[in-house]
Design an enzyme around this catalytic site. Structure first.
Site, PDB file in Angstrom:
ATOM      1  CB  CYS A  15     -33.547 -43.380 -58.845  1.00 42.10           C
ATOM      2  SG  CYS A  15     -32.049 -42.709 -57.876  1.00 42.10           S
ATOM      3  CG  HIS A  16     -37.035 -45.913 -55.763  1.00 41.12           C
ATOM      4  ND1 HIS A  16     -36.978 -45.916 -54.641  1.00 41.12           N
ATOM      5  CD2 HIS A  16     -37.558 -45.538 -56.995  1.00 41.12           C
ATOM      6  CE1 HIS A  16     -37.372 -45.528 -54.296  1.00 41.12           C
ATOM      7  NE2 HIS A  16     -38.442 -44.633 -55.458  1.00 41.12           N
TER       8      HIS A  16
ATOM      9  NE  ARG B  92     -38.935 -43.919 -48.618  1.00 39.57           N
ATOM     10  CZ  ARG B  92     -39.739 -44.307 -49.823  1.00 39.57           C
ATOM     11  NH1 ARG B  92     -39.491 -45.765 -50.070  1.00 39.57           N
ATOM     12  NH2 ARG B  92     -40.525 -42.777 -50.638  1.00 39.57           N
TER      13      ARG B  92
ATOM     14  NE  ARG C 212     -50.452 -45.613 -52.267  1.00 34.35           N
ATOM     15  CZ  ARG C 212     -49.447 -45.420 -52.711  1.00 34.35           C
ATOM     16  NH1 ARG C 212     -49.132 -47.008 -53.579  1.00 34.35           N
ATOM     17  NH2 ARG C 212     -48.400 -44.354 -53.129  1.00 34.35           N
TER      18      ARG C 212
ATOM     19  CG  HIS D  37     -42.455 -38.024 -53.124  1.00 31.07           C
ATOM     20  ND1 HIS D  37     -41.365 -37.817 -53.913  1.00 31.07           N
ATOM     21  CD2 HIS D  37     -42.923 -39.674 -53.137  1.00 31.07           C
ATOM     22  CE1 HIS D  37     -40.712 -39.739 -53.933  1.00 31.07           C
ATOM     23  NE2 HIS D  37     -41.698 -40.276 -53.782  1.00 31.07           N
TER      24      HIS D  37
ATOM     25  CG  ASP E 133     -41.290 -41.814 -57.658  1.00 33.48           C
ATOM     26  OD1 ASP E 133     -39.797 -42.311 -56.390  1.00 33.48           O
ATOM     27  OD2 ASP E 133     -41.722 -42.045 -58.246  1.00 33.48           O
TER      28      ASP E 133
END
Length: 296
Positions: A32-33, A124, A130, A181, A249
């Protein structure tokens, strides 16, 4: 909504459903963020998207509503390499959150130590063009060597069409690797499709590559109830039960055109992990080994 948030992206539902599935006590939302709050933690000048504020209070309220106990907060790309917002959220969690940082490859050891003290347990590397302008593989490898002394792992985010290109890079990482993912496979191909076969070959190449079986909302073009995702991913959970993680997420970066219901995402869990043992590994044992090993 305050004036300073006008025009900024909303990518999460403000009223998620209560899931029918009740996660077991101790369950971890392992991906999550947080976004901002911008007034306190400005976004990067290189950010590719500008979301509304989604701070720790909202994240932890969602955690409680969905029935989870802990969070792993992954640094959002809109904050670049300034991890202050993620560290702030970890501090506000009362020990119930750990994090994954995004760092400048030139980061010093003292700063890595500070991040560790703040609750970070991994770094990460993002290869989505993008979202990021530059992904220097050689410098990422250098960072991966420098974090080994901390017991950290590397999280890698990429899309399926560059997996073959990334294989030498992934093989050179000297610490455990977690793939976000599943490398974004085309789940419509099914469990035996080319994308999933290639991903399984990667998992089979070394026994310390893990993955997050996450984001049916991103990967299943047919949408709820995410049958293609379930069909493709359930065998992966069954065949690699000790190397899978799950997360919401939230707040779903860049999903403003197809905002998922977090309760519905949680209800996918028993469909991809159909036994209590698989669910315990997915939601408790595996994330605890990576992020709270001192409690194992």
């Amino acid at each position: 909504m305050s004036d300073d948030q006008a025009g900024r992206i909303l990518s999460w539902t403000l009223n998620p459903s209560k899931p029918a599935f009740a996660p077991p006590p101790g369950a971890v939302d392992a991906h999550c963020h947080v976004f901002g709050p911008q007034a306190q933690f400005p976004f990067s000048a290189r950010a590719k998207y500008l979301p509304r504020d989604a701070g720790p209070e909202a994240l932890f309220a969602l955690r409680d509503r969905l029935g989870f106990t802990r969070n792993v907060i992954v640094q959002a790309s809109c904050h670049g390499t300034d991890n202050a917002a993620t560290l702030h959220a970890i501090t506000r969690s009362n020990g119930r959150a750990r994090g994954v940082a995004v760092v400048d490859p030139a980061i010093g050891d003292a700063e890595l130590d500070r991040l560790h003290e703040g609750g970070m347990r991994g770094v990460r590397f993002n290869f989505l063009k993008r979202l990021v302008d530059d992904a220097p593989k050689d410098r990422f490898i250098e960072v991966s060597h420098r974090i080994a002394r901390l017991g950290w792992h590397v999280v890698v985010y990429f899309e399926a069409d560059i997996l073959a290109e990334l294989r030498p890079f992934l093989a050179a990482i000297p610490v455990p690797v977690v793939i976000d993912h599943m490398g974004r496979p085309d789940v419509s191909q099914g469990p035996d499709g080319a994308d999933m076969r290639a991903f399984r070959a990667l998992l089979d190449s070394r026994d310390d590559i893990w993955t997050k079986v996450t984001c049916p909302d991103r990967l299943d073009a047919k949408g709820p109830p995410y049958d293609d995702f379930v069909r493709a991913v359930r065998p992966l959970v069954e065949d690699y039960p000790d190397r899978v993680l799950w997360g919401t997420d939230w707040p779903h970066p860049n999903m403003q055109d197809a905002i998922p219901d977090d309760g519905a995402l949680v209800d996918v869990i028993p469909r991809i992990a159909p036994t209590a043992e698989l669910r315990r590994k997915l939601l408790i044992d595996n994330p605890m080994r990576l992020y709270w090993p001192e409690e194992m």
